[in-house]
Motif scaffolding. Structure first.
Motif, PDB file in Angstrom:
ATOM      1  N   ALA A 141      -1.691 -11.973   7.616  1.00 21.46           N
ATOM      2  CA  ALA A 141      -2.219 -10.635   7.354  1.00 21.46           C
ATOM      3  C   ALA A 141      -1.136  -9.717   6.800  1.00 21.46           C
ATOM      4  O   ALA A 141      -1.363  -8.986   5.829  1.00 21.46           O
ATOM      5  CB  ALA A 141      -2.792 -10.046   8.642  1.00 21.46           C
ATOM      6  N   ALA A 142       0.046  -9.753   7.415  1.00 22.07           N
ATOM      7  CA  ALA A 142       1.151  -8.908   6.965  1.00 22.07           C
ATOM      8  C   ALA A 142       1.540  -9.238   5.531  1.00 22.07           C
ATOM      9  O   ALA A 142       1.820  -8.344   4.724  1.00 22.07           O
ATOM     10  CB  ALA A 142       2.351  -9.061   7.898  1.00 22.07           C
ATOM     11  N   HIS A 143       1.551 -10.518   5.200  1.00 24.28           N
ATOM     12  CA  HIS A 143       1.899 -10.923   3.840  1.00 24.28           C
ATOM     13  C   HIS A 143       0.828 -10.502   2.834  1.00 24.28           C
ATOM     14  O   HIS A 143       1.150 -10.115   1.710  1.00 24.28           O
ATOM     15  CB  HIS A 143       2.123 -12.435   3.778  1.00 24.28           C
ATOM     16  N   CYS A 144      -0.431 -10.592   3.233  1.00 25.45           N
ATOM     17  CA  CYS A 144      -1.517 -10.148   2.341  1.00 25.45           C
ATOM     18  C   CYS A 144      -1.353  -8.676   1.984  1.00 25.45           C
ATOM     19  O   CYS A 144      -1.426  -8.288   0.817  1.00 25.45           O
ATOM     20  CB  CYS A 144      -2.870 -10.361   3.015  1.00 25.45           C
ATOM     21  N   ILE A 145      -1.145  -7.859   3.002  1.00 26.45           N
ATOM     22  CA  ILE A 145      -0.982  -6.422   2.789  1.00 26.45           C
ATOM     23  C   ILE A 145       0.264  -6.141   1.960  1.00 26.45           C
ATOM     24  O   ILE A 145       0.237  -5.351   1.002  1.00 26.45           O
ATOM     25  CB  ILE A 145      -0.922  -5.689   4.134  1.00 26.45           C
ATOM     26  N   HIS A 146       1.356  -6.799   2.314  1.00 24.29           N
ATOM     27  CA  HIS A 146       2.623  -6.587   1.608  1.00 24.29           C
ATOM     28  C   HIS A 146       2.490  -6.959   0.129  1.00 24.29           C
ATOM     29  O   HIS A 146       2.939  -6.204  -0.749  1.00 24.29           O
ATOM     30  CB  HIS A 146       3.716  -7.432   2.267  1.00 24.29           C
ATOM     31  N   GLU A 147       1.870  -8.103  -0.153  1.00 27.48           N
ATOM     32  CA  GLU A 147       1.737  -8.556  -1.537  1.00 27.48           C
ATOM     33  C   GLU A 147       0.827  -7.627  -2.346  1.00 27.48           C
ATOM     34  O   GLU A 147       1.112  -7.322  -3.513  1.00 27.48           O
ATOM     35  CB  GLU A 147       1.188  -9.983  -1.573  1.00 27.48           C
ATOM     36  N   ARG A 148      -0.263  -7.168  -1.736  1.00 26.67           N
ATOM     37  CA  ARG A 148      -1.163  -6.241  -2.432  1.00 26.67           C
ATOM     38  C   ARG A 148      -0.422  -4.959  -2.791  1.00 26.67           C
ATOM     39  O   ARG A 148      -0.527  -4.455  -3.916  1.00 26.67           O
ATOM     40  CB  ARG A 148      -2.363  -5.914  -1.543  1.00 26.67           C
ATOM     41  N   MET A 149       0.306  -4.403  -1.833  1.00 23.77           N
ATOM     42  CA  MET A 149       1.021  -3.149  -2.072  1.00 23.77           C
ATOM     43  C   MET A 149       2.150  -3.339  -3.078  1.00 23.77           C
ATOM     44  O   MET A 149       2.406  -2.477  -3.933  1.00 23.77           O
ATOM     45  CB  MET A 149       1.562  -2.590  -0.760  1.00 23.77           C
ATOM     46  N   LYS A 150       2.819  -4.483  -2.988  1.00 28.04           N
ATOM     47  CA  LYS A 150       3.906  -4.762  -3.935  1.00 28.04           C
ATOM     48  C   LYS A 150       3.360  -4.861  -5.356  1.00 28.04           C
ATOM     49  O   LYS A 150       3.981  -4.358  -6.312  1.00 28.04           O
ATOM     50  CB  LYS A 150       4.615  -6.057  -3.542  1.00 28.04           C
ATOM     51  N   ASN A 151       2.200  -5.487  -5.504  1.00 26.99           N
ATOM     52  CA  ASN A 151       1.587  -5.619  -6.828  1.00 26.99           C
ATOM     53  C   ASN A 151       1.158  -4.263  -7.384  1.00 26.99           C
ATOM     54  O   ASN A 151       1.287  -4.006  -8.588  1.00 26.99           O
ATOM     55  CB  ASN A 151       0.389  -6.560  -6.753  1.00 26.99           C
ATOM     56  N   ILE A 152       0.645  -3.390  -6.503  1.00 24.71           N
ATOM     57  CA  ILE A 152       0.291  -2.041  -6.942  1.00 24.71           C
ATOM     58  C   ILE A 152       1.529  -1.315  -7.447  1.00 24.71           C
ATOM     59  O   ILE A 152       1.526  -0.673  -8.495  1.00 24.71           O
ATOM     60  CB  ILE A 152      -0.354  -1.241  -5.787  1.00 24.71           C
ATOM     61  N   GLY A 153       2.611  -1.430  -6.678  1.00 25.10           N
ATOM     62  CA  GLY A 153       3.858  -0.778  -7.080  1.00 25.10           C
ATOM     63  C   GLY A 153       4.358  -1.272  -8.418  1.00 25.10           C
ATOM     64  O   GLY A 153       4.795  -0.484  -9.271  1.00 25.10           O
ATOM     65  N   ALA A 154       4.293  -2.593  -8.633  1.00 23.84           N
ATOM     66  CA  ALA A 154       4.748  -3.170  -9.899  1.00 23.84           C
ATOM     67  C   ALA A 154       3.903  -2.664 -11.062  1.00 23.84           C
ATOM     68  O   ALA A 154       4.428  -2.326 -12.137  1.00 23.84           O
ATOM     69  CB  ALA A 154       4.694  -4.695  -9.817  1.00 23.84           C
ATOM     70  N   GLN A 155       2.595  -2.597 -10.856  1.00 23.76           N
ATOM     71  CA  GLN A 155       1.707  -2.083 -11.891  1.00 23.76           C
ATOM     72  C   GLN A 155       1.996  -0.617 -12.195  1.00 23.76           C
ATOM     73  O   GLN A 155       2.048  -0.195 -13.351  1.00 23.76           O
ATOM     74  CB  GLN A 155       0.246  -2.244 -11.459  1.00 23.76           C
ATOM     75  N   MET A 156       2.194   0.173 -11.144  1.00 22.85           N
ATOM     76  CA  MET A 156       2.462   1.600 -11.338  1.00 22.85           C
ATOM     77  C   MET A 156       3.740   1.829 -12.139  1.00 22.85           C
ATOM     78  O   MET A 156       3.808   2.714 -12.990  1.00 22.85           O
ATOM     79  CB  MET A 156       2.534   2.316  -9.988  1.00 22.85           C
ATOM     80  N   ARG A 157       4.756   1.030 -11.854  1.00 21.43           N
ATOM     81  CA  ARG A 157       6.026   1.183 -12.588  1.00 21.43           C
ATOM     82  C   ARG A 157       5.832   0.889 -14.074  1.00 21.43           C
ATOM     83  O   ARG A 157       6.419   1.553 -14.936  1.00 21.43           O
ATOM     84  CB  ARG A 157       7.090   0.260 -11.990  1.00 21.43           C
ATOM     85  N   ILE A 158       5.019  -0.107 -14.374  1.00 21.91           N
ATOM     86  CA  ILE A 158       4.721  -0.426 -15.777  1.00 21.91           C
ATOM     87  C   ILE A 158       3.977   0.733 -16.431  1.00 21.91           C
ATOM     88  O   ILE A 158       4.295   1.141 -17.558  1.00 21.91           O
ATOM     89  CB  ILE A 158       3.892  -1.725 -15.863  1.00 21.91           C
TER      90      ILE A 158
END
Length: 212
Positions: free
Chosen positions: A69-86
């Motif tokens: 569960a922690a990894h799912c949440i972490h990966e989703r948030m990390k992907n959002i952050g990566a998209q936002m930076r782009i």
């Protein structure tokens, strides 16, 4: 098989492509099941079955479902952050209100896809995230909003505005809506109201600065 020390610490770090694909399959299976049944009812055997891996293999990667569960949440948030930076980089040098508008549209569109999954994960985040993990994720997204403000061509025109306030407003409204009425994200009115909220804040603070 204690997982209290560090839910984000993997038992087996995926290095080869096949291992990475196995981890992705496990995380995807967890999210699919989370939409269908409550977190409390989920078992490691359920996850292994849907992921198409053996139970032993599952435990090679994760010590328990809290870690998954922690990894799912972490990966989703990390992907959002990566998209936002782009997105910020693409809009670099544009007026602040244009950058903010673009970010709002893209963030809402991103969450409007698979709203049931997002809703389930946001509920779960409230249950399992400790203050340290929550603060780290929150701080990372605030940093991106700060970079968005810094990337604008007219940042100096908004001296009294705070990227932290903008993020708090977006985060609060977006995630409350995802938990209570996720289908609202697919309605044009939701985007319009979010723009009114954030752009209204920028315009009011801009006017206040000029009056002074």
């Amino acid at each position: 098989m204690s997982e209290t020390a560090s839910p984000l610490k993997l038992r087996r770090k995926p290095v080869q492509q096949r291992s990475k694909m196995t981890q992705v399959a496990i995380l995807d299976a967890f999210v699919r099941l989370l939409v269908e049944k409550s977190y409390a009812d989920l078992t490691m055997r359920d996850i292994a079955l849907v992921a198409g891996v053996g139970l032993g293999t599952l435990y090679e990667y994760f010590p328990g479902k809290k870690s998954i569960a922690a990894h799912c949440i972490h990966e989703r948030m990390k992907n959002i952050g990566a998209q936002m930076r782009i997105w910020v980089e693409v809009q670099h040098g544009q007026p602040l209100q244009d950058i903010v508008t673009d970010l709002l549209e893209r963030i809402i569109l991103l969450h409007a896809d698979k709203t049931e999954e997002w809703s389930a994960l946001i509920f779960l985040e409230r249950q399992i995230s400790n203050m340290e993990a929550y603060s780290a994720l929150y701080g990372q997204v605030v940093d991106i909003w700060e970079s968005a403000f810094a990337a604008s061509s007219d940042r100096a025109a908004y001296p009294n505005t705070s990227p932290t306030i903008v993020h708090a407003a977006v985060y609060g409204v977006l995630y409350q809506t995802l938990m209570l009425s996720p289908q609202s994200l697919q309605e044009p009115e939701f985007l319009a109201q979010m723009k009114n909220l954030v752009l209204g804040y920028l315009q009011i603070t801009d006017q206040s600065a000029r009056i002074r």
